[in-house]
Design a protein around this motif. Sequence first.
Motif, PDB file in Angstrom:
ATOM      1  N   ALA A 217       0.816  -1.635  -0.218  1.00 26.61           N
ATOM      2  CA  ALA A 217       0.024  -0.027  -0.201  1.00 26.61           C
ATOM      3  C   ALA A 217       0.831   1.286   0.076  1.00 26.61           C
ATOM      4  N   SER A 303       1.961   1.443  -5.816  1.00 29.86           N
ATOM      5  CA  SER A 303       1.040   1.843  -4.960  1.00 29.86           C
ATOM      6  C   SER A 303       1.508   3.439  -4.175  1.00 29.86           C
ATOM      7  N   ALA A 311      -6.241   6.741  -5.255  1.00 24.68           N
ATOM      8  CA  ALA A 311      -5.265   5.218  -4.422  1.00 24.68           C
ATOM      9  C   ALA A 311      -4.868   4.456  -5.388  1.00 24.68           C
ATOM     10  N   MET A 313      -2.936   0.608  -5.113  1.00 24.47           N
ATOM     11  CA  MET A 313      -1.764  -1.118  -4.201  1.00 24.47           C
ATOM     12  C   MET A 313      -0.677  -1.811  -5.446  1.00 24.47           C
TER      13      MET A 313
ATOM     14  N   HIS B 180      -5.342   4.873   3.710  1.00 27.51           N
ATOM     15  CA  HIS B 180      -6.008   4.063   2.669  1.00 27.51           C
ATOM     16  C   HIS B 180      -6.385   2.735   2.926  1.00 27.51           C
ATOM     17  N   CYS B 181      -5.396   1.798   3.615  1.00 20.57           N
ATOM     18  CA  CYS B 181      -5.290  -0.006   3.391  1.00 20.57           C
ATOM     19  C   CYS B 181      -5.762  -0.225   4.717  1.00 20.57           C
ATOM     20  N   GLY B 264     -10.406  -2.083   4.732  1.00 18.86           N
ATOM     21  CA  GLY B 264      -8.664  -2.123   4.491  1.00 18.86           C
ATOM     22  C   GLY B 264      -7.924  -2.880   4.950  1.00 18.86           C
ATOM     23  N   LYS B 274      -6.856  -5.173   0.416  1.00 21.07           N
ATOM     24  CA  LYS B 274      -8.002  -4.315   0.458  1.00 21.07           C
ATOM     25  C   LYS B 274      -7.787  -2.951   1.009  1.00 21.07           C
ATOM     26  N   PHE B 275      -8.220  -1.811  -0.233  1.00 20.16           N
ATOM     27  CA  PHE B 275      -8.723  -0.574  -0.390  1.00 20.16           C
ATOM     28  C   PHE B 275      -9.579  -0.232   1.569  1.00 20.16           C
ATOM     29  N   SER B 276      -9.246   0.618   1.893  1.00 21.82           N
ATOM     30  CA  SER B 276     -10.490   1.292   3.038  1.00 21.82           C
ATOM     31  C   SER B 276     -11.996   1.825   1.888  1.00 21.82           C
ATOM     32  N   LYS B 277     -12.752   1.681   2.827  1.00 21.16           N
ATOM     33  CA  LYS B 277     -13.988   2.892   2.053  1.00 21.16           C
ATOM     34  C   LYS B 277     -14.655   2.949   3.121  1.00 21.16           C
TER      35      LYS B 277
END
Lengths: 394, 357
Positions: A217, A303, A311, A313, B180-181, B264, B274-277
């Motif tokens: 990330a 990323s 964003a 990854m 973001h994750c 995330g 996974k990305f955060s939502k």
Amino acid sequence: MSMKHQTPLLDELEKGTFPSFVKEIKRAAEHSDYAQDLLGLLELSYKEKVTHWKHGGIVGVRGYGAGVIGRYSDVPDQFPGVAHFHTVRVNQPSGFFYTTKALREICDIWDKYGSGLTNMHGSTGDIILLGTKTENLEPAFAELSSRGWDLGGSGSAVRTPSCCVGAARCEWANIDTMSITHEITQHYQDEMHRPAFPYKFKFKVAGCAVDCIASIARADMSIIGTWRGDIQIDQGEVKNYAQGGMDIQKEIVEMCPTECISWDGSELKINNEDCNRCMHCIAKMTKALRPGPEKGATILLGSKAPIVTGALMSWVIVPFMKMEPPYDELFDLVDRIWEWWDEHGKNRERVGELIERLSFTRFLKDVGLDPQPAMVKEPRRDPFFFWSEEDVEK
Amino acid sequence: MSELPQRQTDIGPPHYEQFLPPVIKKNYGKWKYHEQLGPGHMVHVSESGDKLWTVRVASPRLLSTDTIKDICDIADAHCDGYLRFTTRHNVEFMVDDESKVEPLMKELKDKGFMIGGIGPRISNVVHTQGWVHCHSAATDASGLVKVLMDDLGEYFTTKSLPNRVRLAVACCVNMCGAVHCSDIALVGVHKTPPRIEHDKVKNLCEIPSTIASCPTSAISPDPQNKSVKIKIEKCMYCGNCYSVCPAMPIADPKNDGIAIVIGGKVSNLRSNPKFSKLAVPWLPNTPPRWTETVAAVRKILETYEAGAKKHERLGEWVERIGWEKFFKVTGLEFTLQHVDDFTFARETWRMAATFKW
């Protein structure tokens, strides 16, 4: 020393069970004018709900364009102690291990030349020495570097590489993360200290797919340890986990994303051909299961956080690379990627964004990487693809 | 001033090997397994039979040199002068003999250190500089971390969860923290466009790079003023123009606030990273204790705790039950802001007729 400023709002943050950063600033304020005025300035921010720092100016140490973040207050008359409050990024040793002797030495230098405040560590991994005046930068750097410490990266440069604890204290380390990180850092000193790229470039090295350093990330290049070959099973230890109360069917077999594990109550079987090496079973049964014998890394690229276009990854660009000193194959790949990024990247464009703009296929072709299914989640959905001259009949 | 020593350049960091405790040097790359012995201590066992005990304590990340020296005193007394920090800012004390563990933990407790953060619980919070040191901070970071962890401290020291929960705080959308994750993360956001200080633009800003900095192409040249103009209806308040052009301040104390993003992860265990939502688009910025934000995080955490299966990360739990159900069970309001209209929006729309009532 008594406190120079009243801080009723910050004082609220001395209460509660979690260690208090306000107490830390107050401790430093016992002997530091910087910390005294930092309290005043921060209280003002808490009151007005707005920051009181201006954009960084260009400050640094001679011969470097990185490693110092210039910072000036927008209310210098009110808080002269933090009129300049520049940060010095000191490159941490791989894995964040220290001797107390080394730490005390850094503390003494910072008590003499700075605010007495630090971050252990900053988001990228450096030791952050928080706040000093312009005229103290050179002496602080002379004291630090003569004792073996150097500055980290900042701006459009290689940023200080960092890694998980790796082989030093983890049985899942498929690669020597601390050595790789140290060697990358040493190899690219010039690229780290003299920003010459379109934008920042971060390396993070994780020993396995658990990724405790969040490389996938947070790094332009994510180096994640993995293996080839069969997961090694100690059936006796599997039984011990079962006897110890683990519901192997539910917690291991049914949670395997590729359904490649079976358990009949006495023997655990893994169909290794179907395993995607996610680490769930190994992480839950660490005494019983160990990664396969042939170790290496998956290299992923791209990323970043959401600014500018969302964003990203990192995604796979090399499914498997052996990672043994002197890491020539890695450095060769990095040099090819940077050359391409330098050639095509716009100002403030991260390498991941450039690949999005120009296409992954063009990147693969220009950098000289062969396409492989491991690089994509699925093939394209559309019928619009390029061919080159040699692909068509004349 | 006394004579300064000779400076050196491009020497890089000191080699890590000199900082490794002897038991680690000896067993480097030979660790066989580890066991969690409690919320804040664990043992690693080597192929050689050697063992290493680790005790983890919380840190506010912002440390005075005085506190670092206190930590050094403890490491000198119990750990032969070695210690380390984790990637999430905790401090770890390591000993090579079981008999050294209890005295170490006793001293840490006596001195008020918070032991914990190992295993299926909340570890320390990754975060940014905030008002302590950043020009683009929409809120403070250290303060938010402090009030969150004051409230959730028991999940660090004792209580366990279905799996680990990674918290992060970023004081603006630049997200220097891993927001973001992360499982649950806070991010300082703006709600109003930047204000253009036309008289300053020509001296402080490069106009082409200011225009190029805008992700939605809302900024265009304003030749008459030797400045730029903004199409307000296109601005999403990201503040990237302010990063390159100080004459476009965006901070707005009345309207800046906190968004909460969730679900995330960076590990590959079971499911892909996974990305955060977005869970909550805006809560008021209310220092010093941000009670609304702390309450919302607790609500999300407790709903996860009650609903998730063992080993399920927060994002995995939400994906299993469905986002529509997530909003139902948490009671969080679903708003227009939750529907993505940025660069990767289409991937997030529901292209199926299956959803829960």
